[in-house]
Design a protein around this motif. Structure first.
Motif, PDB file in Angstrom:
ATOM      1  N   THR A  45       0.857  -1.184   0.000  1.00 61.34           N
ATOM      2  CA  THR A  45       0.000   0.000   0.000  1.00 61.34           C
ATOM      3  C   THR A  45       0.890   1.230   0.000  1.00 61.34           C
ATOM      4  O   THR A  45       1.903   1.284   0.676  1.00 61.34           O
ATOM      5  CB  THR A  45      -0.921   0.012   1.234  1.00 61.34           C
ATOM      6  OG1 THR A  45      -0.102  -0.066   2.395  1.00 61.34           O
ATOM      7  CG2 THR A  45      -1.887  -1.148   1.202  1.00 61.34           C
ATOM      8  N   SER A  46       0.488   2.184  -0.780  1.00 54.02           N
ATOM      9  CA  SER A  46       1.268   3.407  -0.887  1.00 54.02           C
ATOM     10  C   SER A  46       0.888   4.333   0.261  1.00 54.02           C
ATOM     11  O   SER A  46      -0.281   4.424   0.644  1.00 54.02           O
ATOM     12  CB  SER A  46       0.979   4.086  -2.227  1.00 54.02           C
ATOM     13  OG  SER A  46       1.651   5.317  -2.294  1.00 54.02           O
ATOM     14  N   PRO A  47       1.875   5.033   0.785  1.00 52.92           N
ATOM     15  CA  PRO A  47       1.568   5.973   1.866  1.00 52.92           C
ATOM     16  C   PRO A  47       0.943   7.264   1.353  1.00 52.92           C
ATOM     17  O   PRO A  47       0.599   8.133   2.134  1.00 52.92           O
ATOM     18  CB  PRO A  47       2.936   6.240   2.492  1.00 52.92           C
ATOM     19  CG  PRO A  47       3.898   6.035   1.374  1.00 52.92           C
ATOM     20  CD  PRO A  47       3.297   4.960   0.515  1.00 52.92           C
ATOM     21  N   ASN A  74      -0.519  12.870   1.470  1.00 48.47           N
ATOM     22  CA  ASN A  74      -0.095  11.856   2.439  1.00 48.47           C
ATOM     23  C   ASN A  74      -1.346  11.330   3.136  1.00 48.47           C
ATOM     24  O   ASN A  74      -2.017  12.055   3.858  1.00 48.47           O
ATOM     25  CB  ASN A  74       0.879  12.469   3.450  1.00 48.47           C
ATOM     26  CG  ASN A  74       1.348  11.466   4.480  1.00 48.47           C
ATOM     27  OD1 ASN A  74       0.871  10.341   4.552  1.00 48.47           O
ATOM     28  ND2 ASN A  74       2.296  11.874   5.291  1.00 48.47           N
ATOM     29  N   THR A  75      -1.670  10.068   2.911  1.00 49.68           N
ATOM     30  CA  THR A  75      -2.895   9.468   3.449  1.00 49.68           C
ATOM     31  C   THR A  75      -2.624   8.568   4.657  1.00 49.68           C
ATOM     32  O   THR A  75      -3.476   7.759   5.019  1.00 49.68           O
ATOM     33  CB  THR A  75      -3.616   8.676   2.347  1.00 49.68           C
ATOM     34  OG1 THR A  75      -2.701   7.719   1.797  1.00 49.68           O
ATOM     35  CG2 THR A  75      -4.137   9.586   1.258  1.00 49.68           C
ATOM     36  N   THR A  76      -1.440   8.676   5.246  1.00 49.31           N
ATOM     37  CA  THR A  76      -1.119   7.855   6.412  1.00 49.31           C
ATOM     38  C   THR A  76      -1.041   8.726   7.660  1.00 49.31           C
ATOM     39  O   THR A  76      -1.281   9.931   7.608  1.00 49.31           O
ATOM     40  CB  THR A  76       0.254   7.160   6.227  1.00 49.31           C
ATOM     41  OG1 THR A  76       1.282   8.161   6.264  1.00 49.31           O
ATOM     42  CG2 THR A  76       0.325   6.395   4.934  1.00 49.31           C
ATOM     43  N   LYS A  77      -0.665   8.094   8.753  1.00 47.41           N
ATOM     44  CA  LYS A  77      -0.470   8.827  10.000  1.00 47.41           C
ATOM     45  C   LYS A  77       1.012   9.104  10.237  1.00 47.41           C
ATOM     46  O   LYS A  77       1.395   9.585  11.289  1.00 47.41           O
ATOM     47  CB  LYS A  77      -1.066   8.039  11.167  1.00 47.41           C
ATOM     48  CG  LYS A  77      -2.568   7.906  11.050  1.00 47.41           C
ATOM     49  CD  LYS A  77      -3.160   7.162  12.198  1.00 47.41           C
ATOM     50  CE  LYS A  77      -4.673   7.066  11.985  1.00 47.41           C
ATOM     51  NZ  LYS A  77      -5.356   6.363  13.041  1.00 47.41           N
ATOM     52  N   GLN A  78       1.832   8.778   9.236  1.00 51.16           N
ATOM     53  CA  GLN A  78       3.278   8.970   9.317  1.00 51.16           C
ATOM     54  C   GLN A  78       3.707  10.092   8.375  1.00 51.16           C
ATOM     55  O   GLN A  78       3.066  10.333   7.364  1.00 51.16           O
ATOM     56  CB  GLN A  78       4.012   7.682   8.910  1.00 51.16           C
ATOM     57  CG  GLN A  78       3.614   6.455   9.700  1.00 51.16           C
ATOM     58  CD  GLN A  78       4.040   6.537  11.150  1.00 51.16           C
ATOM     59  OE1 GLN A  78       5.119   7.039  11.448  1.00 51.16           O
ATOM     60  NE2 GLN A  78       3.194   6.067  12.052  1.00 51.16           N
ATOM     61  N   VAL A  80       5.875  11.555   5.416  1.00 50.56           N
ATOM     62  CA  VAL A  80       6.440  11.002   4.196  1.00 50.56           C
ATOM     63  C   VAL A  80       7.512  11.961   3.697  1.00 50.56           C
ATOM     64  O   VAL A  80       7.343  13.175   3.749  1.00 50.56           O
ATOM     65  CB  VAL A  80       5.342  10.831   3.114  1.00 50.56           C
ATOM     66  CG1 VAL A  80       5.933  10.424   1.787  1.00 50.56           C
ATOM     67  CG2 VAL A  80       4.316   9.812   3.572  1.00 50.56           C
ATOM     68  N   PRO A 103       0.974  13.992   7.645  1.00 47.90           N
ATOM     69  CA  PRO A 103      -0.319  13.386   7.306  1.00 47.90           C
ATOM     70  C   PRO A 103      -1.345  14.440   6.887  1.00 47.90           C
ATOM     71  O   PRO A 103      -1.479  15.477   7.524  1.00 47.90           O
ATOM     72  CB  PRO A 103      -0.736  12.692   8.596  1.00 47.90           C
ATOM     73  CG  PRO A 103       0.565  12.386   9.282  1.00 47.90           C
ATOM     74  CD  PRO A 103       1.459  13.556   8.949  1.00 47.90           C
ATOM     75  N   GLU A 133       9.698   2.072   0.568  1.00 45.46           N
ATOM     76  CA  GLU A 133       8.533   2.134  -0.308  1.00 45.46           C
ATOM     77  C   GLU A 133       8.910   1.791  -1.747  1.00 45.46           C
ATOM     78  O   GLU A 133      10.019   2.062  -2.190  1.00 45.46           O
ATOM     79  CB  GLU A 133       7.899   3.526  -0.270  1.00 45.46           C
ATOM     80  CG  GLU A 133       7.371   3.924   1.083  1.00 45.46           C
ATOM     81  CD  GLU A 133       6.270   3.024   1.592  1.00 45.46           C
ATOM     82  OE1 GLU A 133       5.461   2.534   0.787  1.00 45.46           O
ATOM     83  OE2 GLU A 133       6.237   2.778   2.806  1.00 45.46           O
TER      84      GLU A 133
END
Length: 152
Positions: A45-47, A74-78, A80, A103, A133
């Protein structure tokens, strides 16, 4: 005595032949191999979520550079980080967001094609995010038209 030996030999041959024939007629007993399943590899899954990964400039004038901004969120909680951006050839320049992308934030990768040669083109820009990634390949394409008048 001689006929007895011949008879015994004939009987022995018949027995051996019959045992061999029976062995061939019997179907070998097979057991179905145990079915083992290996889970399909999970698609990484892409971040980030890219707005688009390909852009067509259509027809452009020769000698007129063109640029396109590819953007992602950026769709994560990290956080990028763009770690590397590489164009497929020297005719394409790149620029990109150099700061960490938190994020929910958006960043861009700009691809600029110099349009020095007439004809169709398709160029790629490979974008690496974070350390582990899978790189993303972005594509720009179009057709460069030579609009200089031909002397008659």
């Amino acid at each position: 005595m001689k006929s007895l030996k011949v008879s015994l030999l004939a009987i022995a041959a018949t027995v051996l032949f019959s045992v061999g024939a029976n062995a061939q007629e019997k179907k070998p007993t097979t057991t179905k191999p145990a079915i083992t399943t290996t889970p399909a590899p999970q698609k990484p899954t892409s971040p980030v979520t890219w707005k688009e990964i390909s852009y067509d400039f259509g027809e452009i004038k020769k000698g007129t550079p063109v640029s396109h901004d590819f953007s992602f969120t950026n769709t994560t909680k990290q956080t990028v980080i763009i770690t590397n951006v590489k164009a497929s050839c020297g005719c394409t320049a790149t620029n990109y967001t150099k700061t960490p992308v938190k994020p929910g934030e958006t960043a861009t990768v700009t691809a600029t094609y110099n349009a020095a040669t007439a004809g169709n083109f398709s160029k790629t820009v490979t974008v690496s995010l974070n350390e582990n990634e899978v790189p993303k390949v972005l594509t720009i394409k179009g057709k460069v038209i030579d609009t200089t008048p031909v002397n008659q």
